[in-house]
Design an enzyme around this catalytic site. Structure first.
Site, short mmCIF file in Angstrom:
data_model
loop_
_atom_site.label_atom_id
_atom_site.label_comp_id
_atom_site.label_asym_id
_atom_site.label_seq_id
_atom_site.Cartn_x
_atom_site.Cartn_y
_atom_site.Cartn_z
N GLU A 1 -32.06 22.38 46.01
CA GLU A 1 -32.01 23.84 46.08
C GLU A 1 -32.44 24.34 47.46
O GLU A 1 -31.77 25.19 48.05
CB GLU A 1 -32.93 24.48 45.02
N HIS B 1 -35.71 19.15 48.42
CA HIS B 1 -35.03 19.32 47.14
C HIS B 1 -33.66 19.94 47.38
O HIS B 1 -33.45 20.68 48.35
CB HIS B 1 -35.84 20.24 46.23
N CYS C 1 -38.95 25.45 44.48
CA CYS C 1 -37.57 25.93 44.60
C CYS C 1 -37.42 27.34 44.03
O CYS C 1 -36.70 28.17 44.60
CB CYS C 1 -36.62 24.96 43.91
N CYS D 1 -37.95 23.82 40.16
CA CYS D 1 -39.41 23.66 40.14
C CYS D 1 -40.05 24.91 40.77
O CYS D 1 -39.35 25.81 41.24
CB CYS D 1 -39.81 22.40 40.90
#
Length: 171
Positions: A73, A71, A104, A101
């Site tokens: 992040e 992801h 993250c 999420c």
């Protein structure tokens, strides 16, 4: 907005300046998200800023890397930690186009990021207030400052348009 004192005017001015700064860095993340969409990745972009300078930038790379943890992040946190040669990012701000999420949000807490600014809410997986609020959970030892909804419509539109196009090509 009319202020009654000089102090009120300064605070209002600082807030306007902070919002303009936040919008600029979210725009940087939006540019990254657009690039991700061109590569058939979910259009999420993230930048990490320290002392007014972008020190890390990333997009989702789950498809390219075949890695569900790739992801934006997480990738930005890894890059910033590598550049600073430390895991504590307590003097940094993370800007991301969508609410983090759970995975993250956990990485944000563990890396001690001072501040998180995000664009669109994520009603299905967001952990900064939508589904839950891991970032500000009272039992955790670190809780970053959170600013939500910066350029939210533009950020949400990127994701909505991406998935609309995905559904159209799969029909």
């Amino acid at each position: 907005m009319q202020a009654d004192s000089q102090t009120d005017r300064v605070i209002v001015g600082r807030e306007a300046s902070a919002l303009a700064t936040d919008e600029q860095y979210i725009r940087n993340a939006i540019d990254l998200a657009r690039d991700a969409a061109k590569r058939n990745e979910v259009p999420i972009g993230a930048v990490i800023v320290r002392d007014g300078t972008i020190i890390a930038a990333a997009t989702n790379r789950t498809v390219r890397d075949q890695d569900p943890t790739a992801h934006a992040e997480l990738l930005a946190i890894r890059e910033a930690s590598s550049k600073l040669d430390r895991w504590r990012l307590d003097d940094c701000t993370l800007y991301v186009t969508i609410e983090p999420c759970a995975m993250c949000a956990g990485a944000i807490v563990l890396s001690r990021i001072r501040r998180v600014v995000f664009g669109a809410w994520d009603e299905k997986a967001g952990m900064a207030g939508s589904v839950g609020d891991l970032l500000r959970h009272p039992r955790l030892n670190h809780r970053p400052e959170v600013r939500a909804g910066v350029l939210a419509d533009e950020c949400a539109g990127l994701v909505e348009n991406f998935f609309r196009a995905q559904r159209a090509t799969s029909d």
